[in-house]
Design an enzyme around this catalytic site. Structure first.
Site, short mmCIF file in Angstrom:
data_model
loop_
_atom_site.label_atom_id
_atom_site.label_comp_id
_atom_site.label_asym_id
_atom_site.label_seq_id
_atom_site.Cartn_x
_atom_site.Cartn_y
_atom_site.Cartn_z
N TRP A 6 0.97 -1.22 0.06
CA TRP A 6 -0.01 -0.11 -0.02
C TRP A 6 0.77 1.39 -0.09
O TRP A 6 0.46 2.29 -0.54
CB TRP A 6 -1.11 -0.08 1.07
CG TRP A 6 -2.15 -0.95 0.78
CD1 TRP A 6 -2.44 -2.06 1.32
CD2 TRP A 6 -3.06 -0.80 -0.14
NE1 TRP A 6 -3.49 -2.73 0.70
CE2 TRP A 6 -3.94 -1.96 -0.14
CE3 TRP A 6 -3.40 0.25 -1.18
CZ2 TRP A 6 -5.22 -2.01 -0.94
CZ3 TRP A 6 -4.38 0.09 -1.76
CH2 TRP A 6 -5.22 -0.97 -1.96
N LEU A 139 -12.64 -9.61 -2.47
CA LEU A 139 -11.01 -10.34 -2.65
C LEU A 139 -11.07 -11.67 -1.80
O LEU A 139 -11.20 -11.57 -0.62
CB LEU A 139 -10.31 -9.07 -2.15
CG LEU A 139 -8.81 -9.64 -1.96
CD1 LEU A 139 -8.30 -10.16 -3.23
CD2 LEU A 139 -7.99 -8.52 -1.53
N VAL A 141 -8.54 -15.20 -1.44
CA VAL A 141 -7.50 -16.14 -1.65
C VAL A 141 -7.74 -17.43 -1.07
O VAL A 141 -8.00 -17.43 0.16
CB VAL A 141 -6.12 -15.33 -1.53
CG1 VAL A 141 -4.92 -16.80 -1.64
CG2 VAL A 141 -6.02 -14.20 -2.31
N SER A 147 -0.63 -15.74 1.89
CA SER A 147 0.94 -15.42 2.07
C SER A 147 1.93 -15.63 0.85
O SER A 147 3.15 -15.78 0.97
CB SER A 147 1.56 -15.74 3.27
OG SER A 147 1.87 -17.07 3.40
N LYS A 148 1.32 -16.07 -0.28
CA LYS A 148 1.92 -16.17 -1.48
C LYS A 148 2.04 -14.62 -2.22
O LYS A 148 2.28 -14.78 -3.47
CB LYS A 148 1.25 -17.19 -2.56
CG LYS A 148 1.58 -18.53 -2.05
CD LYS A 148 0.96 -19.72 -3.23
CE LYS A 148 1.17 -20.94 -3.15
NZ LYS A 148 2.77 -21.15 -3.48
N ALA A 151 -2.65 -11.54 -3.35
CA ALA A 151 -3.75 -10.24 -3.16
C ALA A 151 -2.93 -9.02 -3.90
O ALA A 151 -3.80 -8.40 -4.74
CB ALA A 151 -4.07 -10.04 -1.70
N LEU A 389 -21.45 -4.15 0.06
CA LEU A 389 -22.15 -5.42 0.36
C LEU A 389 -21.19 -6.23 0.98
O LEU A 389 -20.02 -5.91 0.63
CB LEU A 389 -22.75 -5.82 -1.08
CG LEU A 389 -23.98 -5.04 -1.81
CD1 LEU A 389 -24.18 -5.59 -3.27
CD2 LEU A 389 -25.02 -5.03 -0.88
C1 LIG Z 1 -21.51 -13.15 11.93
O1 LIG Z 1 -20.81 -13.83 10.67
C2 LIG Z 1 -19.52 -12.85 10.41
C3 LIG Z 1 -18.70 -13.54 9.46
C4 LIG Z 1 -17.55 -12.69 9.10
C5 LIG Z 1 -17.05 -11.70 9.47
C6 LIG Z 1 -18.04 -11.20 10.59
C7 LIG Z 1 -17.74 -9.81 11.29
C8 LIG Z 1 -17.59 -8.68 10.04
N1 LIG Z 1 -16.78 -8.52 9.69
N2 LIG Z 1 -18.78 -7.89 9.91
C9 LIG Z 1 -18.68 -6.85 9.12
O2 LIG Z 1 -17.88 -6.71 8.38
C10 LIG Z 1 -20.04 -6.19 8.99
C11 LIG Z 1 -20.94 -5.86 10.03
C12 LIG Z 1 -21.81 -5.09 10.10
C13 LIG Z 1 -22.35 -4.61 8.71
N3 LIG Z 1 -21.68 -4.99 7.70
C14 LIG Z 1 -20.52 -5.76 7.67
O3 LIG Z 1 -19.80 -6.14 6.50
C15 LIG Z 1 -20.61 -5.93 5.39
C16 LIG Z 1 -20.19 -4.99 4.39
C17 LIG Z 1 -18.56 -5.12 4.14
N4 LIG Z 1 -18.47 -6.52 3.48
C18 LIG Z 1 -19.07 -7.69 4.14
C19 LIG Z 1 -20.51 -7.43 4.79
C20 LIG Z 1 -19.26 -11.72 10.96
#
Ligand SMILES: COc1cccc(CC(=N)NC(=O)c2cccnc2OC2CCNCC2)c1
Length: 389
Positions: A6, A139, A141, A147-148, A151, A389
Site C-alpha cells: 500500500w 477479494l 484467496v 501469504s503467496k 492479493a 455489500l
Molecule cells: C456473523 O458472521 C460474520 C462473518 C464474517 C465476519 C463477521 C464480522 C464482520 N466483519 N462484519 C462486518 O464486516 C459487517 C458488520 C456489519 C455490517 N456490515 C458488515 O460488513 C458488510 C460490509 C462489508 N462487506 C461484508 C459485509 C461476522
C-alpha cells in the site's frame, strides 16, 4: 506497521494526515488509455487469470464454493460470510457492469478456481464531486494459498482493468487498518432470535439475565405499526430515487443513484434484498423508505445449527415517520422472515436508533477506503452515506 504494497499505491498515507498542504481530490491524474498496461500482470507460475462470467451457472457455483470455504470470517473464526449465488449475481451485475472486472485465478493444470476479486462501476459523490468509481469487493484467496503475495497482484490487475475503462478511483472496505481509512465504522447487532444466537456463540447471556428474560427483552410485535408500510414495487422507483437523492445529499460521501440504479439496487429480490416504502394513506405520496440485504453466515462448529440468517441495514430514509419507528418496523419484518440478527453500521443517522432499538455493539470495526482520492482528514461515520455489500 509495514504496508509494503500500500505504500506504493496512490492512497492517502498516514503521514499526510493533518498536513494542511495536501489538497482534497484525486492523488494521481488519469493517464492516456494507450499508456495503460495492455496485458495482464504476471501471476506466479502455474496460475492463470480467468474472467468469471457470473451469469454462467457453473461459474457462479465455482465462485460460490470458493467464497463459502475461504471468504471473511469473524475475529474468533466462528462464522464465515456465506453469500448466496443469487446475491452474487445481484451484487456483480448493476447497470453498466463489466464482466472483465470479475476476475478469477485458476490453477493452470486443474483449472481449479483459487482466488477472486471484483469491481462494479458506481457514481459516488465526494462533497460536490461526482466521481465514476469502481467498488471493489469479494477479494478472496484460497486458505491454502495465503501469504503467496497473490492479493497485491490481484489488486493491481483489477486496477489495470478499471483504468482501461477510463476510471481512476475506487471505493472499498476492510476489517483491517490499511493506509488510510476515510472513516472507521463500528458494527452493531440487534438480536431477533436470542436463543439461537446464544446457542451458537454469537451472543452471550447478559449478567444477571436468564434466557426467558432475554427472549422477552428482544420480543417484537407480530406486525408493523406504521400505516401505509408496504413492500417496494417497480412503480415506486421514481419516488424512491427522489427520496434517496434528497436524503443522501447531506453526506460527504454517498452514491449518486439514478432510477436505473434504484431499480437494480433497491427493488426487492427474495433472499437477497428487502425494501419497504411508507405510502401515505391519504395522499398516496411516499414519505419513507427502509431496506436491508440478506447475508447469511456459515456457523463453523455447532452441533445444532449450520447457518446464521443475518439482515444488514442498507439505505433508510425517514421524512415523515420517526426513524426509530421506521427501523422498528424493519426489525419486525426481519423477525417475521425468520432472520436471527439484524446488523447495522453506525453510518448515516443509524447512530440515532441503535441503542434505543436494543442493538449491541459488535466486536469489530469496518474501515472505508478510497483509492486515488485524498480527503484532508478522516470523516465521522455519520458523514458517510455509502453502504457496500
Ligand atoms: C456473523 O458472521 C460474520 C462473518 C464474517 C465476519 C463477521 C464480522 C464482520 N466483519 N462484519 C462486518 O464486516 C459487517 C458488520 C456489519 C455490517 N456490515 C458488515 O460488513 C458488510 C460490509 C462489508 N462487506 C461484508 C459485509 C461476522
Amino acid at each position: 506497521k509495514r504496508h509494503r504494497f500500500w505504500e506504493t499505491q496512490p492512497v492517502g498515507q498516514f503521514r499526510d494526515l493533518g498536513d494542511p498542504t495536501v489538497t482534497e481530490g484525486p492523488i494521481e491524474p488519469p493517464i492516456p488509455l494507450s499508456d495503460v498496461k495492455p496485458d495482464p500482470y504476471t501471476l506466479p507460475a502455474s496460475y492463470d487469470w480467468s474472467t468469471c462470467d457470473i451469469s454462467d451457472d457453473a461459474v457462479a457455483t465455482e465462485v460460490y464454493n470458493l467464497l463459502t470455504a475461504n471468504y471473511v470470517e469473524d475475529d474468533e473464526n466462528m462464522f464465515r460470510f456465506n453469500y448466496s449465488r443469487e446475491f452474487l449475481r445481484w451484487a456483480l451485475r448493476p447497470p453498466a457492469y463489466f464482466t472483465a472486472w470479475h476476475i478469477g485465478v485458476r490453477v493452470k493444470s486443474s483449472k481449479k478456481l483459487v482466488a477472486f476479486i471484483t469491481g462494479v462501476p458506481a457514481r459516488i459523490r465526494v462533497r460536490n464531486d461526482v466521481v465514476g468509481m469502481a467498488e471493489i469487493n469479494f477479494l478472496c484467496v484460497h486458505k491454502k494459498l495465503r501469504s503467496k503475495r497473490l492479493a497485491p497482484v490481484m489488486i493491481k490487475e483489477v486496477t489495470r482493468r478499471v483504468h482501461l475503462e477510463n476510471m481512476w478511483q475506487a471505493a472499498y472496505t476492510a476489517g483491517v487498518v490499511l493506509p488510510t481509512p476515510i472513516t472507521t465504522t463500528q458494527y452493531w447487532h440487534r438480536s431477533l432470535n436470542p436463543k439461537k444466537l446464544i446457542e451458537v456463540g454469537f451472543s452471550r447471556l447478559g449478567p444477571r439475565m436468564t434466557m426467558s428474560r432475554t427472549i422477552k427483552l428482544y420480543k417484537l410485535p407480530d406486525s408493523v405499526i406504521t400505516p401505509g408500510f408496504r413492500k417496494m414495487e417497480l412503480r415506486d422507483v421514481p419516488a424512491v430515487t427522489r427520496l434517496l437523492q434528497g436524503y443522501l445529499a447531506q453526506f460527504v460521501v454517498a452514491p449518486d443513484f439514478d432510477d436505473a440504479d434504484v431499480e437494480h439496487w433497491l427493488l426487492p429480490r427474495e433472499d437477497v434484498v428487502e425494501s419497504y416504502v411508507v405510502e401515505c394513506p391519504q395522499t398516496h405520496e411516499l414519505t419513507d423508505f427502509c431496506s436491508f440485504y440478506t447475508l447469511p453466515s456459515s456457523i463453523l462448529s455447532n452441533q445444532n445449527y449450520s447457518v446464521l440468517k443475518a439482515a444488514y441495514s442498507y439505505y433508510n430514509v425517514a421524512t415523515k415517520t420517526p426513524l426509530l419507528q421506521l427501523m422498528n418496523d424493519a426489525l419486525i419484518v426481519a423477525k417475521q422472515k425468520e432472520y436471527d440478527v439484524f446488523n447495522a453500521l453506525d453510518v448515516m443517522h443509524n447512530g440515532k436508533f441503535l441503542k434505543e432499538l436494543k442493538f449491541g455493539p459488535g466486536d469489530g470495526q469496518l474501515h472505508y477506503y478510497l483509492y486515488n482520492y485524498r480527503l484532508q482528514h478522516p470523516l465521522k461515520p455519520s458523514d458517510l452515506g455509502l453502504v457496500l455489500l
